[in-house]
Design a protein around this motif. Structure first.
Motif, PDB file in Angstrom:
ATOM      1  N   GLY A 286      48.732  67.416  32.621  1.00  0.00           N
ATOM      2  CA  GLY A 286      48.518  67.730  34.015  1.00  0.00           C
ATOM      3  C   GLY A 286      47.433  66.888  34.634  1.00  0.00           C
ATOM      4  O   GLY A 286      46.867  65.994  34.003  1.00  0.00           O
ATOM      5  N   VAL A 287      47.145  67.212  35.916  1.00  0.00           N
ATOM      6  CA  VAL A 287      46.102  66.523  36.659  1.00  0.00           C
ATOM      7  C   VAL A 287      45.287  67.567  37.412  1.00  0.00           C
ATOM      8  O   VAL A 287      45.697  68.722  37.555  1.00  0.00           O
ATOM      9  N   THR A 288      44.127  67.141  37.869  1.00  0.00           N
ATOM     10  CA  THR A 288      43.280  67.999  38.699  1.00  0.00           C
ATOM     11  C   THR A 288      43.100  67.345  40.053  1.00  0.00           C
ATOM     12  O   THR A 288      42.791  66.152  40.133  1.00  0.00           O
ATOM     13  N   ILE A 289      43.302  68.122  41.120  1.00  0.00           N
ATOM     14  CA  ILE A 289      43.083  67.633  42.476  1.00  0.00           C
ATOM     15  C   ILE A 289      41.987  68.490  43.104  1.00  0.00           C
ATOM     16  O   ILE A 289      42.108  69.717  43.186  1.00  0.00           O
ATOM     17  N   CYS A 290      40.905  67.842  43.547  1.00  0.00           N
ATOM     18  CA  CYS A 290      39.816  68.544  44.211  1.00  0.00           C
ATOM     19  C   CYS A 290      39.951  68.359  45.715  1.00  0.00           C
ATOM     20  O   CYS A 290      40.063  67.235  46.206  1.00  0.00           O
TER      21      CYS A 290
END
Length: 528
Positions: free
Chosen positions: A387-391
């Motif tokens: 997965g990825v993290t979006i802030c």
């Protein structure tokens, strides 16, 4: 009018020698006289060991002109040309002047010439076999020859560039060179006892026919393009004219337990990690001292992973301004299926996600937070989470509570470098540290925190540079030791912005104090 003694002469026009080689060459002769020729004169040409042009001989013909081309037979020896004049009369012009041509009657002249003949060059033979047009040979040493040429004194051989060999006889031994794969072999026969002698030559096109070819590779041991933990793959290469085989691997693939190997048959294994692994194999010819073109291939080893991620066509930086949407494109490595994309953050209900398949999704949110977006990727070797993290940031303004009370950025506008200076917090600004509330009126510098305290929780967790248009472009988010080293004397951090698009940006200080407010106090900077 009667002339006295008359002198006649016969001169070659173009050469002192008669040279005849196929195709026949002619020598021009001019018969002249000290007394003028008059109308009615005829010239009896006699040729020995040759013939006149356009007449067909064999030896002579009555002709009304005193110039003629002569061909000589293809022999070594002498030839002769003789001309006798007859039939000349006296001529009276319009003014009554009389020209008496009769003194030329019976006059003759002759020349004797040397016939120096060079025979034609026959077909070239390669290793004793006659070649007409072209021939292919193997790398190595060979012999070229022609039958001896009649009256040739010596021979000159020409070889393709880089091939070696030397001879002035009708035979030459030569060696090929794989740097030049084809060319011509020419032989020129020379007779050097006559000036301006036309040389005879013959050529053939020659090429190398046993160069090593790119090998074919066959694989056995696995049903597809994946190698799982504990599996081995046997690869066999075969190539024309190969003396040996050379293998190399890259990435997560090993060949015979290393990154290089020789031999026609090798074993592939994974190096223990997950990712792409490639191989290159070529053959080598000892006869030609040359390697073949490469054959390439590869496998994915282990369970799937995510490679590069792009956002709206650009490199993904992990940040997004509040209210903006982003289209993510994933480079999925080694997966044959996935479980679907989902938001795993606790406030995921405040974000919106459209799942476009294993390689793409669309995301947006109006609530500031960092959102995890995850899936389960599967191949024959197993399943792995990815997965990825979006802030999401409030790019329009706000403030942050931290032990750092404010931040300065200069120069502003900036071109290549922005210096971010952290100013210490003061009591009464709702800031706390890991050591408890600060005393009123006291200050605590970043230097004091990093150099004197073993607890670095008072440091900012992140220093972000956010583009007004594209979101996060830079984030300083190191471990404890990295923060101590990178924040140089005076609580300053330099950010190289020379490669960023020009426009409006904001400096954000992200607190490490979990009890602090989460709104961001922006510092606006302009890149120009």
């Amino acid at each position: 009018m009667t002339m006295g003694q008359v002198t006649t002469y016969l001169l070659p026009v173009n050469s002192g020698y008669a040279v005849t080689v196929p195709p026949k060459e002619s020598v021009g002769y001019l018969f002249g006289s000290s007394a003028p020729f008059t109308p009615g004169c005829t010239f009896n040409w006699e040729v020995t060991n040759g013939w006149l042009d356009f007449v067909g001989g064999p030896n002579q013909s009555q002709l009304a002109i005193n110039a003629r081309s002569v061909f000589f037979n293809n022999v070594n020896g002498n030839g002769k040309v003789k001309v006798t004049v007859s039939g000349c009369t006296s001529v009276t012009d319009a003014n009554g002047n009389v020209t008496d041509g009769t003194p030329n009657n019976g006059k003759s002249s002759e020349v004797t010439v040397q016939i120096r003949y060079l025979g034609p060059v026959g077909d070239i033979k390669i290793n004793g076999n006659t070649v007409v047009g072209s021939v292919a040979v193997s790398c190595g040493t060979h012999t070229a020859s022609v039958d001896p040429v009649l009256n040739a004194n010596y021979y000159i051989w020409e070889l393709p560039n880089g091939w070696s060999g030397s001879s002035n006889t009708n035979t030459i031994t030569f060696s090929t060179n794989s740097n030049t794969l084809s060319g011509i072999i020419r032989v020129t026969a020379i007779r050097n006892d006559a000036s301006n002698f036309r040389e005879q030559n013959k050529l053939v096109n020659i090429s190398i026919n046993n160069l090593p070819g790119a090998p074919n590779v066959s694989i056995s041991g696995v049903p597809d393009s994946f190698i799982c933990s504990g599996e081995t793959v046997v690869a066999t290469a075969s190539g024309a004219n190969a003396s040996s085989y050379n293998w190399t691997t890259t990435g997560s693939l090993l060949v015979n337990g290393s990154n290089s190997a020789t031999g026609s048959t090798v074993t592939f294994t994974g190096s223990g990690g997950n990712g792409n692994g490639g191989f290159v194999v070529s053959t080598y010819s000892a006869d030609c001292n040359i390697s073949s073109p490469n054959t390439t291939g590869g496998f994915y080893t282990g369970t799937p992973t995510i490679g590069a991620t792009s956002a709206n066509g650009n490199t993904f930086n992990g940040g997004l301004c509040n209210g903006y949407g982003v289209q993510l494109f994933f480079d999925i490595l080694g997966a044959t299926s996935y479980s679907g994309w989902s938001i795993t953050s606790s406030n995921g209900q405040n974000a919106y996600l459209s799942d476009y398949g294993i390689n793409s999704l669309h995301f947006n949110s109006y609530t500031n937070d960092c959102y995890g977006i995850d899936t389960q990727l599967t191949n024959r070797c197993g399943t792995s989470g990815a997965g990825v993290t979006i802030c999401v940031y409030d790019c329009s303004g706000g403030r942050i509570a931290t032990t750092v009370s404010s931040v300065k950025a200069y120069p502003n506008p900036a071109k290549n470098l922005i210096t971010v200076e952290l100013l210490p917090a003061r009591a009464g600004n709702n800031s706390t540290s890991s050591h408890g509330p600060t005393n009123k009126g006291q200050t605590k510098t970043i230097d004091e925190i990093t150099l004197k305290s073993q607890n670095v929780s008072d440091l900012p967790n992140r220093i972000d540079l956010v583009s007004e248009k594209n979101g996060l472009v830079f984030s300083f988010n190191g471990n404890d030791s990295a923060r101590r080293k990178i924040l140089r004397e005076g609580n300053k951090l330099d950010i190289d912005v020379s490669s960023f698009p020009r426009g409006v940006y904001y400096i954000h200080i992200v607190s490490s104090d979990k009890s602090a407010e989460s709104k961001v106090e922006k510092v606006r900077v302009l890149l120009q």
